[in-house]
Design a protein around this motif. Structure first.
Motif, PDB file in Angstrom:
ATOM      1  N   MET A  90       0.672  -1.139  -0.026  1.00  0.00           N
ATOM      2  CA  MET A  90      -0.021  -0.091  -0.113  1.00  0.00           C
ATOM      3  C   MET A  90       0.845   1.312  -0.079  1.00  0.00           C
ATOM      4  SD  MET A  90      -3.138   0.581  -0.460  1.00  0.00           S
ATOM      5  CE  MET A  90      -3.809   2.431  -0.302  1.00  0.00           C
ATOM      6  N   GLN A  91       2.124   1.043   0.437  1.00  0.00           N
ATOM      7  CA  GLN A  91       3.046   2.394   0.200  1.00  0.00           C
ATOM      8  C   GLN A  91       3.226   2.780  -1.047  1.00  0.00           C
ATOM      9  OE1 GLN A  91       7.033   1.812   1.678  1.00  0.00           O
ATOM     10  NE2 GLN A  91       6.364   0.900   3.690  1.00  0.00           N
ATOM     11  N   GLU A 146       1.674   6.280  -5.819  1.00  0.00           N
ATOM     12  CA  GLU A 146       1.556   6.326  -6.922  1.00  0.00           C
ATOM     13  C   GLU A 146       0.360   7.493  -7.229  1.00  0.00           C
ATOM     14  OE1 GLU A 146       2.372   2.141  -9.327  1.00  0.00           O
ATOM     15  OE2 GLU A 146       0.255   2.725  -8.517  1.00  0.00           O
ATOM     16  N   ALA A 147      -0.769   7.618  -6.348  1.00  0.00           N
ATOM     17  CA  ALA A 147      -1.629   8.075  -6.219  1.00  0.00           C
ATOM     18  C   ALA A 147      -1.855   9.385  -5.624  1.00  0.00           C
ATOM     19  CB  ALA A 147      -3.052   7.547  -5.587  1.00  0.00           C
ATOM     20  N   HIS A 148      -0.836   9.792  -4.629  1.00  0.00           N
ATOM     21  CA  HIS A 148      -0.872  11.018  -3.972  1.00  0.00           C
ATOM     22  C   HIS A 148       0.707  11.785  -4.112  1.00  0.00           C
ATOM     23  CE1 HIS A 148      -3.956   8.819  -2.044  1.00  0.00           C
ATOM     24  NE2 HIS A 148      -4.655   9.846  -1.791  1.00  0.00           N
ATOM     25  N   ALA A 203      10.310   3.794  -8.242  1.00  0.00           N
ATOM     26  CA  ALA A 203       9.111   3.068  -8.760  1.00  0.00           C
ATOM     27  C   ALA A 203       7.829   3.846  -8.879  1.00  0.00           C
ATOM     28  CB  ALA A 203       8.994   1.558  -8.072  1.00  0.00           C
ATOM     29  N   VAL A 204       7.837   4.737  -7.880  1.00  0.00           N
ATOM     30  CA  VAL A 204       6.655   5.482  -7.877  1.00  0.00           C
ATOM     31  C   VAL A 204       6.708   7.107  -8.508  1.00  0.00           C
ATOM     32  CG1 VAL A 204       5.498   4.272  -5.851  1.00  0.00           C
ATOM     33  CG2 VAL A 204       6.875   6.629  -5.505  1.00  0.00           C
ATOM     34  N   LYS A 205       7.982   7.216  -9.081  1.00  0.00           N
ATOM     35  CA  LYS A 205       8.384   8.423  -9.886  1.00  0.00           C
ATOM     36  C   LYS A 205       8.305   9.547  -8.702  1.00  0.00           C
ATOM     37  CE  LYS A 205       7.348   6.998 -14.369  1.00  0.00           C
ATOM     38  NZ  LYS A 205       6.396   5.624 -13.911  1.00  0.00           N
TER      39      LYS A 205
END
Ligand code: DAH
Length: 328
Positions: free
Chosen positions: A174-175, A180-182, A284-286
């Motif tokens: 969930m990290q 990715e979304a915030h 990985a999450v930019k």
């Protein structure tokens, strides 16, 4: 023989009855097997002339049916009304309703959410059925990485898409989903159910609960972690505690630590893994690792409950034994 008078008395007696006892007395008086007045009349029929027998017999039998019906009706009225007439003592203490018991894990979960919320954390949840990417790869655990052995995994057949699916082995995926979304800064916890393909014993279950924590912002350091987590544990156990930090390894943090707390008997007990979010996870999450840092931690809810309540065996939580649940 005239039974008109008998009928009038019987009906009056039954109708004026105020409770079941009086009703029963009236039944015995008129229909009683031994000396009921109407019973006697019926018994006397044999001594009557044929003509009288026919007249009285018919009337007496009709009356018998009438009285029986009347008695049944009266009794049911009395039992329905009876309740209305009973005296209610409004000063008596109320009856306690059996409300059931909260499961100890439910309680711990609620406390953890409450304490972190009070420190301005958001509580978020993620899927239990997870993609390999989120559970492993994006957390710096590629397929050939030996660290995958740390998590014995329930793989799930997926005939819908090409993605490899599994039951999440920890709440850490969930990290990645959250980042990715915030955008940073943020601070979250992720309570949830996790799964491991393992043999069960007093401290291992194939299904258990974790809480993940993640704090990301421009100037986050391990000192922030130390403050937050020590505050959490002091609130959770309601007293001062001793802490011990040991260097450790988890692929998604660098440096990685493990945290122990000292139990009343003096024994040290490991309660969580943590560390500074690894650059590869930010990649990985930019997220730009030059602009933000973060700390992450993960702990077992079952473990916390076992320490807090002195529960010796993790399997008790899932035993469905009411005697166990009732103690909490
Ligand atoms: N996910 C780890 C486990 O299940 C626990 C953990 C360790 C979580 C370190 C973290 C962390 O966020 O930084 O074993």
């Amino acid at each position: 023989m005239d039974i008109t008078n008998l009928r009038a008395r019987a009906i009056k007696d039954i109708e004026s009855a105020t409770d079941a006892k009086v009703c029963e007395a009236a039944r015995v008086r008129y229909l009683g097997r031994k000396e009921g007045e109407l019973t006697e009349v019926l018994r006397g029929l044999s001594k009557m002339s044929v003509e009288e027998k026919r007249r009285v017999g018919t009337e007496a039998n009709e009356l018998k049916q009438e009285l029986e019906a009347l008695l049944t009706k009266k009794l049911s009225e009395l039992s329905a009304h009876g309740k209305k007439h009973t005296h209610v003592d409004v000063t008596r203490p109320g009856k306690k309703m059996a409300l059931g018991h909260e499961h100890p894990l439910t309680k711990i979960d609620a406390q953890v959410r409450e304490i972190f919320s009070s420190m301005n954390f958001s509580v978020v949840e993620g899927p239990e059925l997870e993609e390999e990417h989120y559970n492993f790869d994006a957390l710096n655990i590629p397929a050939d990485h030996p660290a995958r052995d740390m998590w014995d995994t329930f793989w799930v057949k997926n005939e819908v898409s090409k993605k490899k699916m599994l039951m999440r082995t920890h709440t850490s995926p969930m990290q990645v989903r959250y980042m990715e979304a915030h955008e940073a800064p943020f601070q979250i916890i992720v309570p949830g159910r996790t799964f491991r393909y393992e043999a069960t014993d007093a401290s291992h279950e194939i299904n258990f609960y974790q809480v993940e924590g993640l704090v990301v912002g421009p100037d986050i350091t391990l000192a922030n972690f130390k403050y937050i987590i020590e505050t959490f544990f002091k609130k959770f156990f309601g007293k001062e505690l001793e802490f011990r930090y040991r260097p450790s390894y988890f692929p998604f943090v660098e440096p990685g630590v493990e945290l122990d707390i000292r139990l009343p008997g003096g024994k040290w007990l490991e309660v969580m893994g943590a560390g500074m979010v690894h650059r590869n996870v930010f990649d990985a999450v930019k997220y730009d690792y030059r602009k933000v840092q973060g700390f992450a931690f993960g702990m077992g809810l079952d473990r916390l409950a076992m320490i807090k309540y002195g529960i010796p065996d993790i399997r008790l939580f899932y035993s469905g034994d009411v005697r166990f649940i009732k103690q909490f």
